[in-house]
Scaffold this active site. Structure first.
Site, PDB file in Angstrom:
ATOM      1  N   ASP A 239      43.537  41.418  49.518  1.00 58.99           N
ATOM      2  CA  ASP A 239      44.689  42.306  49.689  1.00 58.99           C
ATOM      3  C   ASP A 239      44.642  43.346  48.570  1.00 58.99           C
ATOM      4  O   ASP A 239      45.093  43.097  47.454  1.00 58.99           O
ATOM      5  CB  ASP A 239      45.977  41.483  49.638  1.00 58.99           C
ATOM      6  CG  ASP A 239      47.232  42.347  49.769  1.00 58.99           C
ATOM      7  OD1 ASP A 239      47.107  43.587  49.721  1.00 58.99           O
ATOM      8  OD2 ASP A 239      48.327  41.775  49.910  1.00 58.99           O
ATOM      9  N   LYS A 268      49.653  51.423  50.376  1.00 58.67           N
ATOM     10  CA  LYS A 268      50.175  52.064  49.160  1.00 58.67           C
ATOM     11  C   LYS A 268      49.577  53.461  48.876  1.00 58.67           C
ATOM     12  O   LYS A 268      50.107  54.434  49.355  1.00 58.67           O
ATOM     13  CB  LYS A 268      50.004  51.122  47.960  1.00 58.67           C
ATOM     14  CG  LYS A 268      50.876  49.849  48.067  1.00 58.67           C
ATOM     15  CD  LYS A 268      52.183  49.974  47.346  1.00 58.67           C
ATOM     16  CE  LYS A 268      53.228  48.976  47.761  1.00 58.67           C
ATOM     17  NZ  LYS A 268      52.922  47.563  47.584  1.00 58.67           N
TER      18      LYS A 268
HETATM   19  C1  LIG Z   1      53.272  46.370  48.547  1.00 56.62           C
HETATM   20  C2  LIG Z   1      52.329  45.295  48.891  1.00 56.62           C
HETATM   21  C3  LIG Z   1      52.299  44.722  50.167  1.00 56.62           C
HETATM   22  C4  LIG Z   1      53.280  45.105  51.251  1.00 56.62           C
HETATM   23  O1  LIG Z   1      53.200  46.444  51.605  1.00 56.62           O
HETATM   24  P1  LIG Z   1      54.457  47.144  52.354  1.00 56.62           P
HETATM   25  O2  LIG Z   1      53.955  48.513  52.663  1.00 56.62           O
HETATM   26  O3  LIG Z   1      55.573  47.131  51.355  1.00 56.62           O
HETATM   27  O4  LIG Z   1      54.755  46.357  53.560  1.00 56.62           O
HETATM   28  C5  LIG Z   1      51.353  43.745  50.423  1.00 56.62           C
HETATM   29  N1  LIG Z   1      50.475  43.357  49.484  1.00 56.62           N
HETATM   30  C6  LIG Z   1      50.461  43.881  48.240  1.00 56.62           C
HETATM   31  C7  LIG Z   1      49.459  43.418  47.251  1.00 56.62           C
HETATM   32  C8  LIG Z   1      51.396  44.867  47.890  1.00 56.62           C
HETATM   33  O5  LIG Z   1      51.412  45.382  46.654  1.00 56.62           O
END
Ligand SMILES: *Cc1c(COP(=O)(O)O)cnc(C)c1O
Length: 421
Positions: A239, A268
Protein backbone atom coordinates in the site's frame (compact mmCIF):
# COMPACT_ATOMS: atom_id res chain seq x y z
CA UNK A 1 -23.29 36.81 5.65
CA UNK A 2 -23.40 34.10 8.30
CA UNK A 3 -20.33 31.96 8.68
CA UNK A 4 -20.63 28.47 7.22
CA UNK A 5 -20.32 27.13 10.76
CA UNK A 6 -22.63 29.38 12.71
CA UNK A 7 -23.78 27.25 15.65
CA UNK A 8 -27.36 28.45 15.23
CA UNK A 9 -27.42 26.92 11.77
CA UNK A 10 -28.10 23.31 10.96
CA UNK A 11 -25.03 21.19 10.35
CA UNK A 12 -25.61 20.47 6.70
CA UNK A 13 -22.02 19.36 6.32
CA UNK A 14 -20.97 16.28 8.25
CA UNK A 15 -17.22 16.52 8.71
CA UNK A 16 -14.53 13.80 8.66
CA UNK A 17 -13.59 12.17 12.00
CA UNK A 18 -15.19 15.17 13.72
CA UNK A 19 -17.34 15.25 16.84
CA UNK A 20 -20.01 17.58 15.48
CA UNK A 21 -21.23 18.52 18.96
CA UNK A 22 -18.03 20.07 20.23
CA UNK A 23 -15.41 20.45 17.52
CA UNK A 24 -14.09 23.92 16.74
CA UNK A 25 -15.64 25.12 13.49
CA UNK A 26 -13.48 24.53 10.42
CA UNK A 27 -11.72 27.43 8.75
CA UNK A 28 -13.02 28.56 5.38
CA UNK A 29 -10.38 28.27 2.65
CA UNK A 30 -10.88 30.43 -0.43
CA UNK A 31 -7.66 30.09 -2.41
CA UNK A 32 -4.39 28.16 -2.50
CA UNK A 33 -1.04 28.79 -4.13
CA UNK A 34 2.40 27.20 -3.71
CA UNK A 35 2.56 26.01 -0.10
CA UNK A 36 -0.07 28.49 1.08
CA UNK A 37 -3.74 28.28 2.01
CA UNK A 38 -5.63 31.59 1.97
CA UNK A 39 -8.58 31.86 4.38
CA UNK A 40 -11.81 33.81 3.95
CA UNK A 41 -10.71 36.22 6.70
CA UNK A 42 -7.59 37.07 4.70
CA UNK A 43 -5.09 35.04 6.72
CA UNK A 44 -2.54 33.07 4.71
CA UNK A 45 -1.26 29.83 6.25
CA UNK A 46 1.90 27.91 5.41
CA UNK A 47 0.73 24.34 4.81
CA UNK A 48 2.92 21.84 6.67
CA UNK A 49 1.08 18.73 5.51
CA UNK A 50 0.22 19.40 1.83
CA UNK A 51 -3.47 18.54 2.24
CA UNK A 52 -2.94 15.06 3.69
CA UNK A 53 0.39 14.78 1.79
CA UNK A 54 -1.19 14.94 -1.66
CA UNK A 55 0.01 18.30 -3.03
CA UNK A 56 3.52 17.13 -3.98
CA UNK A 57 4.12 20.05 -6.37
CA UNK A 58 2.42 22.63 -4.15
CA UNK A 59 -1.02 24.01 -4.91
CA UNK A 60 -2.28 25.31 -8.28
CA UNK A 61 0.72 24.18 -10.32
CA UNK A 62 0.22 25.83 -13.74
CA UNK A 63 1.24 22.71 -15.67
CA UNK A 64 -1.42 20.56 -13.97
CA UNK A 65 -4.05 23.30 -14.27
CA UNK A 66 -3.39 23.67 -18.00
CA UNK A 67 -3.62 19.90 -18.58
CA UNK A 68 -6.92 19.66 -16.72
CA UNK A 69 -8.31 22.75 -18.50
CA UNK A 70 -7.44 21.27 -21.91
CA UNK A 71 -9.03 17.94 -21.00
CA UNK A 72 -12.13 19.76 -19.72
CA UNK A 73 -12.63 21.26 -23.19
CA UNK A 74 -12.34 17.88 -24.93
CA UNK A 75 -14.06 15.42 -22.61
CA UNK A 76 -14.53 15.78 -18.84
CA UNK A 77 -15.77 12.23 -18.44
CA UNK A 78 -16.87 9.16 -20.31
CA UNK A 79 -17.77 5.74 -18.97
CA UNK A 80 -14.95 3.18 -18.98
CA UNK A 81 -17.02 0.09 -19.74
CA UNK A 82 -16.41 -0.67 -23.44
CA UNK A 83 -14.68 2.68 -23.99
CA UNK A 84 -11.14 3.89 -23.42
CA UNK A 85 -9.30 7.20 -23.83
CA UNK A 86 -5.78 8.49 -24.32
CA UNK A 87 -5.30 10.03 -20.84
CA UNK A 88 -5.95 6.65 -19.15
CA UNK A 89 -3.98 4.61 -21.71
CA UNK A 90 -1.02 6.95 -21.39
CA UNK A 91 -1.14 7.07 -17.59
CA UNK A 92 -1.32 3.28 -17.23
CA UNK A 93 1.67 2.80 -19.56
CA UNK A 94 3.68 5.47 -17.72
CA UNK A 95 2.93 3.99 -14.29
CA UNK A 96 3.91 0.53 -15.55
CA UNK A 97 7.22 1.96 -16.80
CA UNK A 98 7.95 3.79 -13.53
CA UNK A 99 7.01 0.99 -11.13
CA UNK A 100 9.57 -1.73 -10.33
CA UNK A 101 9.49 -5.19 -11.94
CA UNK A 102 6.52 -6.22 -14.05
CA UNK A 103 3.86 -4.27 -12.16
CA UNK A 104 2.27 -3.61 -15.53
CA UNK A 105 -1.51 -3.94 -15.17
CA UNK A 106 -3.33 -0.89 -13.83
CA UNK A 107 -6.89 -0.75 -12.49
CA UNK A 108 -8.11 2.80 -11.80
CA UNK A 109 -10.49 3.82 -9.00
CA UNK A 110 -11.36 7.08 -7.23
CA UNK A 111 -9.89 6.79 -3.73
CA UNK A 112 -7.16 5.09 -1.78
CA UNK A 113 -9.59 3.00 0.26
CA UNK A 114 -11.18 1.63 -2.89
CA UNK A 115 -7.75 0.91 -4.39
CA UNK A 116 -7.13 -1.21 -1.28
CA UNK A 117 -10.55 -2.90 -1.63
CA UNK A 118 -9.68 -3.78 -5.23
CA UNK A 119 -6.27 -5.15 -4.15
CA UNK A 120 -7.94 -7.37 -1.52
CA UNK A 121 -10.59 -8.57 -3.97
CA UNK A 122 -7.90 -9.18 -6.59
CA UNK A 123 -5.97 -11.39 -4.15
CA UNK A 124 -9.06 -13.32 -3.04
CA UNK A 125 -10.39 -13.78 -6.58
CA UNK A 126 -6.95 -14.83 -7.79
CA UNK A 127 -7.19 -17.92 -5.55
CA UNK A 128 -10.81 -18.59 -6.58
CA UNK A 129 -9.80 -18.39 -10.24
CA UNK A 130 -6.98 -20.86 -9.58
CA UNK A 131 -9.52 -23.29 -8.14
CA UNK A 132 -8.25 -23.00 -4.55
CA UNK A 133 -11.00 -22.53 -1.98
CA UNK A 134 -10.95 -21.18 1.57
CA UNK A 135 -8.27 -18.53 1.08
CA UNK A 136 -10.11 -15.36 2.04
CA UNK A 137 -8.19 -13.88 4.96
CA UNK A 138 -5.49 -11.23 4.83
CA UNK A 139 -2.38 -10.98 7.00
CA UNK A 140 -1.80 -7.37 8.02
CA UNK A 141 0.49 -5.53 10.44
CA UNK A 142 -0.39 -3.83 13.70
CA UNK A 143 -0.36 -0.02 13.66
CA UNK A 144 -1.19 0.01 9.95
CA UNK A 145 -3.75 2.18 8.17
CA UNK A 146 -5.30 1.21 4.84
CA UNK A 147 -8.50 3.26 4.59
CA UNK A 148 -12.08 3.68 5.76
CA UNK A 149 -14.16 1.25 3.70
CA UNK A 150 -15.13 -2.18 4.96
CA UNK A 151 -12.29 -4.37 3.69
CA UNK A 152 -9.73 -1.60 4.17
CA UNK A 153 -10.88 -1.08 7.78
CA UNK A 154 -10.55 -4.81 8.43
CA UNK A 155 -6.80 -4.66 7.70
CA UNK A 156 -6.16 -1.49 9.77
CA UNK A 157 -4.73 -1.83 13.27
CA UNK A 158 -7.45 -3.71 15.15
CA UNK A 159 -7.00 -1.83 18.44
CA UNK A 160 -6.64 1.84 17.52
CA UNK A 161 -9.57 4.17 18.06
CA UNK A 162 -10.65 4.93 14.49
CA UNK A 163 -12.24 1.61 13.63
CA UNK A 164 -12.29 -0.42 16.84
CA UNK A 165 -16.05 0.02 17.27
CA UNK A 166 -16.71 -1.77 13.99
CA UNK A 167 -14.96 -4.97 15.02
CA UNK A 168 -18.05 -7.15 14.89
CA UNK A 169 -18.95 -5.81 11.43
CA UNK A 170 -15.56 -6.55 9.89
CA UNK A 171 -14.08 -9.70 8.39
CA UNK A 172 -11.62 -11.19 10.89
CA UNK A 173 -8.08 -10.87 9.58
CA UNK A 174 -4.72 -12.09 10.88
CA UNK A 175 -2.43 -9.52 12.55
CA UNK A 176 1.30 -9.61 13.25
CA UNK A 177 3.93 -7.13 14.39
CA UNK A 178 6.23 -5.89 11.66
CA UNK A 179 9.29 -8.17 11.79
CA UNK A 180 11.75 -5.72 13.37
CA UNK A 181 13.39 -8.21 15.76
CA UNK A 182 14.45 -11.84 15.39
CA UNK A 183 11.55 -12.89 17.61
CA UNK A 184 9.10 -10.95 15.43
CA UNK A 185 10.57 -12.52 12.28
CA UNK A 186 10.05 -15.96 13.82
CA UNK A 187 6.51 -15.08 14.93
CA UNK A 188 5.55 -13.85 11.44
CA UNK A 189 7.06 -16.96 9.86
CA UNK A 190 5.18 -19.21 12.29
CA UNK A 191 1.86 -17.38 11.79
CA UNK A 192 2.21 -17.58 8.01
CA UNK A 193 2.96 -21.31 8.28
CA UNK A 194 -0.01 -21.93 10.59
CA UNK A 195 -2.57 -19.81 8.69
CA UNK A 196 -1.48 -20.15 5.08
CA UNK A 197 -4.34 -22.44 4.06
CA UNK A 198 -6.83 -19.64 4.86
CA UNK A 199 -4.71 -16.66 3.76
CA UNK A 200 -5.13 -14.86 0.43
CA UNK A 201 -2.40 -12.21 0.78
CA UNK A 202 -0.13 -10.12 3.00
CA UNK A 203 -0.62 -6.34 3.02
CA UNK A 204 1.96 -3.79 4.19
CA UNK A 205 2.65 -0.05 4.09
CA UNK A 206 6.25 -0.01 2.84
CA UNK A 207 8.76 1.88 5.07
CA UNK A 208 6.20 4.12 6.79
CA UNK A 209 2.94 3.35 8.55
CA UNK A 210 1.37 6.74 7.94
CA UNK A 211 -2.01 7.57 9.42
CA UNK A 212 -1.46 4.85 12.07
CA UNK A 213 1.27 6.96 13.68
CA UNK A 214 4.07 7.87 11.23
CA UNK A 215 6.05 4.78 12.28
CA UNK A 216 9.04 3.99 10.09
CA UNK A 217 10.91 0.77 9.51
CA UNK A 218 14.18 0.09 7.70
CA UNK A 219 14.18 -1.43 4.20
CA UNK A 220 15.46 -4.75 5.63
CA UNK A 221 12.18 -5.19 7.54
CA UNK A 222 10.20 -4.67 4.33
CA UNK A 223 12.52 -7.11 2.52
CA UNK A 224 11.85 -9.66 5.29
CA UNK A 225 8.08 -9.26 4.85
CA UNK A 226 8.46 -9.82 1.10
CA UNK A 227 10.74 -12.84 1.59
CA UNK A 228 8.41 -14.53 4.09
CA UNK A 229 5.30 -13.86 1.95
CA UNK A 230 7.09 -15.46 -0.97
CA UNK A 231 8.33 -18.40 1.12
CA UNK A 232 4.73 -19.18 2.07
CA UNK A 233 3.40 -18.68 -1.46
CA UNK A 234 1.37 -15.56 -0.67
CA UNK A 235 1.00 -12.47 -2.85
CA UNK A 236 2.30 -9.27 -1.24
CA UNK A 237 0.18 -6.11 -1.48
CA UNK A 238 2.21 -2.91 -1.02
CA UNK A 239 0.00 0.00 0.00
CA UNK A 240 2.04 2.94 -1.37
CA UNK A 241 -0.87 5.36 -1.10
CA UNK A 242 1.08 7.44 1.44
CA UNK A 243 4.64 6.64 0.37
CA UNK A 244 4.27 6.79 -3.43
CA UNK A 245 5.66 9.64 -5.55
CA UNK A 246 8.79 10.69 -3.74
CA UNK A 247 7.54 11.07 -0.18
CA UNK A 248 10.19 8.71 1.27
CA UNK A 249 13.00 10.02 -0.96
CA UNK A 250 12.61 7.51 -3.79
CA UNK A 251 9.75 7.57 -6.28
CA UNK A 252 8.31 4.46 -4.59
CA UNK A 253 9.26 3.17 -1.14
CA UNK A 254 9.54 -0.46 -2.36
CA UNK A 255 12.60 0.56 -4.38
CA UNK A 256 14.63 1.08 -1.18
CA UNK A 257 14.18 -2.58 -0.23
CA UNK A 258 14.68 -3.80 -3.81
CA UNK A 259 11.37 -5.67 -3.70
CA UNK A 260 8.62 -6.07 -6.27
CA UNK A 261 5.22 -6.64 -4.63
CA UNK A 262 2.56 -8.60 -6.51
CA UNK A 263 -0.02 -5.83 -6.14
CA UNK A 264 0.62 -2.15 -5.40
CA UNK A 265 -1.83 0.62 -4.44
CA UNK A 266 -1.42 4.32 -5.34
CA UNK A 267 -3.49 7.44 -4.70
CA UNK A 268 -2.80 10.55 -2.54
CA UNK A 269 -0.08 12.31 -4.65
CA UNK A 270 -1.02 10.52 -7.90
CA UNK A 271 -2.67 13.66 -9.35
CA UNK A 272 -0.37 16.03 -7.48
CA UNK A 273 -3.19 16.55 -5.00
CA UNK A 274 -5.66 17.98 -7.48
CA UNK A 275 -8.24 15.31 -8.31
CA UNK A 276 -9.57 12.08 -6.81
CA UNK A 277 -7.82 9.14 -8.47
CA UNK A 278 -6.30 5.86 -7.34
CA UNK A 279 -4.72 2.84 -8.96
CA UNK A 280 -4.26 -0.81 -8.10
CA UNK A 281 -1.39 -2.24 -10.11
CA UNK A 282 -0.71 -5.96 -10.55
CA UNK A 283 2.16 -8.04 -11.91
CA UNK A 284 1.83 -10.25 -14.96
CA UNK A 285 1.51 -13.36 -12.77
CA UNK A 286 -1.52 -11.90 -10.93
CA UNK A 287 -3.08 -10.58 -14.14
CA UNK A 288 -2.78 -13.98 -15.82
CA UNK A 289 -4.96 -15.57 -13.12
CA UNK A 290 -7.86 -13.54 -14.55
CA UNK A 291 -7.37 -14.60 -18.19
CA UNK A 292 -9.90 -17.33 -18.89
CA UNK A 293 -12.72 -18.44 -21.16
CA UNK A 294 -15.01 -18.05 -18.14
CA UNK A 295 -16.59 -14.54 -18.05
CA UNK A 296 -17.01 -14.89 -14.27
CA UNK A 297 -13.22 -15.12 -13.90
CA UNK A 298 -12.92 -11.44 -14.91
CA UNK A 299 -11.98 -9.00 -12.15
CA UNK A 300 -15.34 -8.22 -10.60
CA UNK A 301 -15.07 -4.49 -9.97
CA UNK A 302 -15.95 -1.33 -11.94
CA UNK A 303 -16.59 2.07 -10.35
CA UNK A 304 -18.82 4.47 -12.33
CA UNK A 305 -16.19 7.20 -12.51
CA UNK A 306 -13.14 4.97 -12.92
CA UNK A 307 -10.29 6.45 -14.97
CA UNK A 308 -11.97 9.87 -15.02
CA UNK A 309 -10.24 11.70 -17.90
CA UNK A 310 -9.74 14.94 -15.94
CA UNK A 311 -8.05 13.05 -13.12
CA UNK A 312 -5.92 11.04 -15.57
CA UNK A 313 -4.88 14.28 -17.30
CA UNK A 314 -3.90 15.72 -13.91
CA UNK A 315 -1.90 12.58 -13.07
CA UNK A 316 -0.10 12.64 -16.43
CA UNK A 317 0.80 16.28 -15.83
CA UNK A 318 2.01 15.40 -12.33
CA UNK A 319 4.25 12.67 -13.80
CA UNK A 320 5.63 15.23 -16.28
CA UNK A 321 6.70 17.28 -13.27
CA UNK A 322 8.30 14.29 -11.53
CA UNK A 323 10.21 13.60 -14.76
CA UNK A 324 11.17 17.17 -15.57
CA UNK A 325 11.80 18.71 -12.16
CA UNK A 326 14.14 17.62 -9.36
CA UNK A 327 11.48 16.34 -6.93
CA UNK A 328 13.65 13.59 -5.40
CA UNK A 329 16.48 16.06 -4.81
CA UNK A 330 13.93 18.40 -3.21
CA UNK A 331 12.76 15.53 -0.98
CA UNK A 332 16.38 14.94 0.10
CA UNK A 333 16.81 18.65 0.89
CA UNK A 334 13.62 18.60 2.95
CA UNK A 335 14.78 15.42 4.74
CA UNK A 336 18.02 17.11 5.80
CA UNK A 337 16.18 20.24 6.96
CA UNK A 338 13.63 18.16 8.93
CA UNK A 339 16.37 16.11 10.60
CA UNK A 340 18.31 19.26 11.60
CA UNK A 341 15.25 21.24 12.58
CA UNK A 342 13.53 18.60 14.70
CA UNK A 343 16.58 17.10 16.40
CA UNK A 344 16.73 19.78 19.17
CA UNK A 345 13.32 18.54 20.39
CA UNK A 346 14.65 15.08 21.18
CA UNK A 347 15.87 16.09 24.65
CA UNK A 348 12.55 17.52 25.83
CA UNK A 349 10.93 15.42 28.57
CA UNK A 350 7.54 15.40 26.78
CA UNK A 351 9.06 14.03 23.55
CA UNK A 352 9.27 10.24 23.12
CA UNK A 353 10.76 10.11 19.63
CA UNK A 354 11.74 12.09 16.54
CA UNK A 355 11.43 10.30 13.20
CA UNK A 356 12.44 11.52 9.76
CA UNK A 357 12.34 9.71 6.43
CA UNK A 358 12.36 11.63 3.17
CA UNK A 359 9.91 14.52 3.30
CA UNK A 360 8.23 13.17 6.46
CA UNK A 361 9.15 14.48 9.89
CA UNK A 362 7.29 13.31 12.99
CA UNK A 363 7.49 14.14 16.68
CA UNK A 364 5.94 11.62 19.04
CA UNK A 365 4.88 12.77 22.50
CA UNK A 366 5.15 10.55 25.59
CA UNK A 367 1.45 11.15 26.29
CA UNK A 368 -1.27 12.38 23.91
CA UNK A 369 -1.25 16.19 24.07
CA UNK A 370 -4.29 18.51 24.01
CA UNK A 371 -4.76 18.39 20.23
CA UNK A 372 -7.16 21.35 20.05
CA UNK A 373 -4.69 23.51 21.95
CA UNK A 374 -1.82 22.38 19.71
CA UNK A 375 -3.81 23.19 16.57
CA UNK A 376 -4.60 26.69 17.90
CA UNK A 377 -0.93 27.32 18.61
CA UNK A 378 0.10 26.31 15.09
CA UNK A 379 -2.60 28.57 13.63
CA UNK A 380 -1.44 31.47 15.78
CA UNK A 381 1.97 31.05 14.11
CA UNK A 382 0.46 31.17 10.61
CA UNK A 383 0.93 27.47 9.95
CA UNK A 384 -1.41 24.62 9.03
CA UNK A 385 -0.33 21.53 10.97
CA UNK A 386 -2.69 18.75 12.09
CA UNK A 387 -1.47 16.65 15.01
CA UNK A 388 -3.29 13.38 15.75
CA UNK A 389 -3.02 10.92 18.65
CA UNK A 390 0.44 11.44 20.15
CA UNK A 391 1.96 12.60 16.83
CA UNK A 392 2.67 15.98 15.28
CA UNK A 393 4.20 15.77 11.83
CA UNK A 394 5.26 17.68 8.73
CA UNK A 395 4.77 16.35 5.19
CA UNK A 396 5.15 19.55 3.16
CA UNK A 397 4.92 19.94 -0.61
CA UNK A 398 8.18 18.72 -2.16
CA UNK A 399 8.44 22.19 -3.75
CA UNK A 400 8.21 24.12 -0.48
CA UNK A 401 10.57 27.11 -0.29
CA UNK A 402 13.41 27.15 2.24
CA UNK A 403 11.88 30.13 4.10
CA UNK A 404 8.47 28.50 4.46
CA UNK A 405 10.06 25.25 5.64
CA UNK A 406 12.19 27.14 8.17
CA UNK A 407 9.05 28.89 9.42
CA UNK A 408 7.26 25.53 9.83
CA UNK A 409 10.20 24.07 11.76
CA UNK A 410 10.38 27.14 13.99
CA UNK A 411 6.65 26.72 14.72
CA UNK A 412 7.18 23.01 15.45
CA UNK A 413 10.00 23.71 17.90
CA UNK A 414 8.05 26.46 19.65
CA UNK A 415 4.73 24.62 19.88
CA UNK A 416 6.26 21.32 21.03
CA UNK A 417 8.40 23.14 23.61
CA UNK A 418 5.31 25.01 24.92
CA UNK A 419 3.39 21.74 25.35
CA UNK A 420 3.53 20.79 28.99
CA UNK A 421 5.02 17.34 29.67
C1 LIG B 1 -4.87 7.70 2.93
C2 LIG B 1 -4.53 6.27 2.86
C3 LIG B 1 -5.46 5.31 2.45
C4 LIG B 1 -6.89 5.66 2.13
O1 LIG B 1 -7.01 6.55 1.07
P1 LIG B 1 -8.37 7.42 0.90
O2 LIG B 1 -8.16 8.15 -0.37
O3 LIG B 1 -8.43 8.31 2.11
O4 LIG B 1 -9.50 6.47 0.84
C5 LIG B 1 -5.05 3.99 2.37
N1 LIG B 1 -3.79 3.63 2.66
C6 LIG B 1 -2.86 4.51 3.06
C7 LIG B 1 -1.48 4.05 3.37
C8 LIG B 1 -3.19 5.87 3.19
O5 LIG B 1 -2.28 6.76 3.61
Amino acid sequence: MTSPNDRSQKHHLWRPYTQMKSAAPPLEAVRTHGSRIVLADGRELIDGIASWWTAAHGYNHPHIRAAVAAQLEAMPHVMFGGLTHAPAERLAARLAALLPGDLDHVFFTDSGSVAVEVALKMAVQMWINRGVSGRTRILSFREGYHGDTLGAMSVCDPDEGMHRRFGAYLPAQVFCDLPRTAAQVAALDATLAAERATLAAVIVEPLVQGAGGMRMHPPEVLATVARLAERHGLPLIADEIFTGFGRTGTLFACEQAGIVPDILCLSKALTGGTMALAATVATGAVFECFLSDDPAAALMHGPTFMANPLACAAANASLDLFEGEPRLRQAATIAAALADGLEPLRDLPQVADIRVLGAIGAVQFRAPPDLADLKRRFLARGTWVRPFGDIVYLTPALTIGADDLAHLLEAMRAVVAETAP
